[in-house]
Design an enzyme around this catalytic site. Sequence first.
Site, PDB file in Angstrom:
ATOM      1  N   ARG A 124       0.847  -1.105   0.047  1.00 12.41           N
ATOM      2  CA  ARG A 124       0.062   0.032   0.050  1.00 12.41           C
ATOM      3  C   ARG A 124       0.887   1.366  -0.199  1.00 12.41           C
ATOM      4  NH1 ARG A 124      -5.505   1.550   3.139  1.00 12.41           N
ATOM      5  NH2 ARG A 124      -5.933   0.199   1.674  1.00 12.41           N
ATOM      6  N   HIS A 153      -7.452   0.073  -6.315  1.00 10.62           N
ATOM      7  CA  HIS A 153      -7.394  -0.641  -5.142  1.00 10.62           C
ATOM      8  C   HIS A 153      -8.108  -2.071  -5.426  1.00 10.62           C
ATOM      9  CE1 HIS A 153      -7.564  -2.045  -0.852  1.00 10.62           C
ATOM     10  NE2 HIS A 153      -7.957  -0.890  -0.485  1.00 10.62           N
TER      11      HIS A 153
HETATM   12  C1  NCD Z   1     -10.383   2.383   1.258  1.00 11.31           C
HETATM   13  C2  NCD Z   1      -8.989   2.766   1.049  1.00 11.31           C
HETATM   14  O1  NCD Z   1      -8.128   2.729   1.645  1.00 11.31           O
HETATM   15  O2  NCD Z   1      -8.990   3.152  -0.281  1.00 11.31           O
HETATM   16  N1  NCD Z   1     -10.310   1.631   2.643  1.00 11.31           N
HETATM   17  C3  NCD Z   1     -10.069   0.408   2.391  1.00 11.31           C
HETATM   18  O3  NCD Z   1      -9.144  -0.232   1.846  1.00 11.31           O
HETATM   19  N2  NCD Z   1     -10.923  -0.569   3.037  1.00 11.31           N
HETATM   20  C4  NCD Z   1     -11.307   3.452   1.661  1.00 11.31           C
HETATM   21  C5  NCD Z   1     -10.799   4.654   2.211  1.00 11.31           C
HETATM   22  O4  NCD Z   1      -9.631   4.863   2.753  1.00 11.31           O
HETATM   23  O5  NCD Z   1     -11.718   5.405   2.283  1.00 11.31           O
END
Ligand code: NCD
Length: 330
Positions: A124, A153
């Site tokens: 990430r 994502h």
């Molecule tokens: C999302 C992300 O990180 O993009 N969250 C997640 O991974 N469940 C959504 C968000 O941060 O709003």
Amino acid sequence: MYQITSRLQPDFEMICGNFKGKDIVSLDQFAVADLDKLFTVTRQMKRIAENNEPSRLLEGLLVGLLFFEPSSRTFSSFAAAVKRLGGQTIEMQNPEAFSSVSKGETFEDTIQVMEAYTNAIVLRHRFSGAAEQAARAANFVPVINAGDGNNEHPTQTLLDMYTLHERFGRLDNLTGLLAGDALNSRTIHSLLRGLSLYENNTMYVLSPRQLQLSRDDFVSLQDRGIRLIEIHREQDIPHDCDFWYWTRVQKERFASAEEYRRAQSEIVVASPALLETYAKKDMILMDPLPRVESVDPAVDADERAVYLRSQIRNGVYTRMALLALVLGRI
Ligand code: NCD
């Protein structure tokens, strides 16, 4: 400080029925047959997790979780997925503070070090394009994008689409309402790519004007055949949506606190009254979470709200399936 270079032409590999060893960077790598395969494996994984069945599917394998940006669900569900299948993790959260990155190590070096220790890297990062760059840097192990900036994502979309498929038995002929920060939400970007693989989907995108999809995204998605209808007011919400997909305003992507507050003050909050007025009895309300003043907690008791029910659990099952496939154990 390391550099993330963005490239105009993405160069990831299509899955074409074979996940083994592939980087998973974008939803654009998937075809319908690949999603069918993943969902079939996900159903097996769901049984393993629900029954707490000991599994040795990933025994002997190590997965590196390299998270340069905060995460609760994605991080823990990947860790849960690996461990449910008998694998192990090396976990680095916030490497900019706690690793050699803080001493000036390049991004490529960090990736190559991690790949020397592991069988796959889950990344990430706050920069768009970071996953693709990591995939180019890693020569021996697959890289899985766990969210790169406001770009994509993909694993969130896999669980979102599995949730929709489980509920409706199809991923075509759906009408959805995607609300919140369409400009910055990587979960919306990947979900629209995924749903555009199927026939006759109509998506209403509800956001303040300054948070609507970028014109490039809007045009390229429309070109794929998904029907996109942008709306900006609560009164324009249609009454026939199969699902709602709510997102928070992505505070961390704003240049100033003032700009963020202005955008936040203009969003439509999902509340019991909103559902009562516009939602069908058999629709579902999804949210990738976290919700930040975007979904009223009073909605949680409504059975149609699946974000803390099936949607959150499906995150572990789909990631178990993806890891088992990418690591060649299924
Ligand atoms: C999302 C992300 O990180 O993009 N969250 C997640 O991974 N469940 C959504 C968000 O941060 O709003």
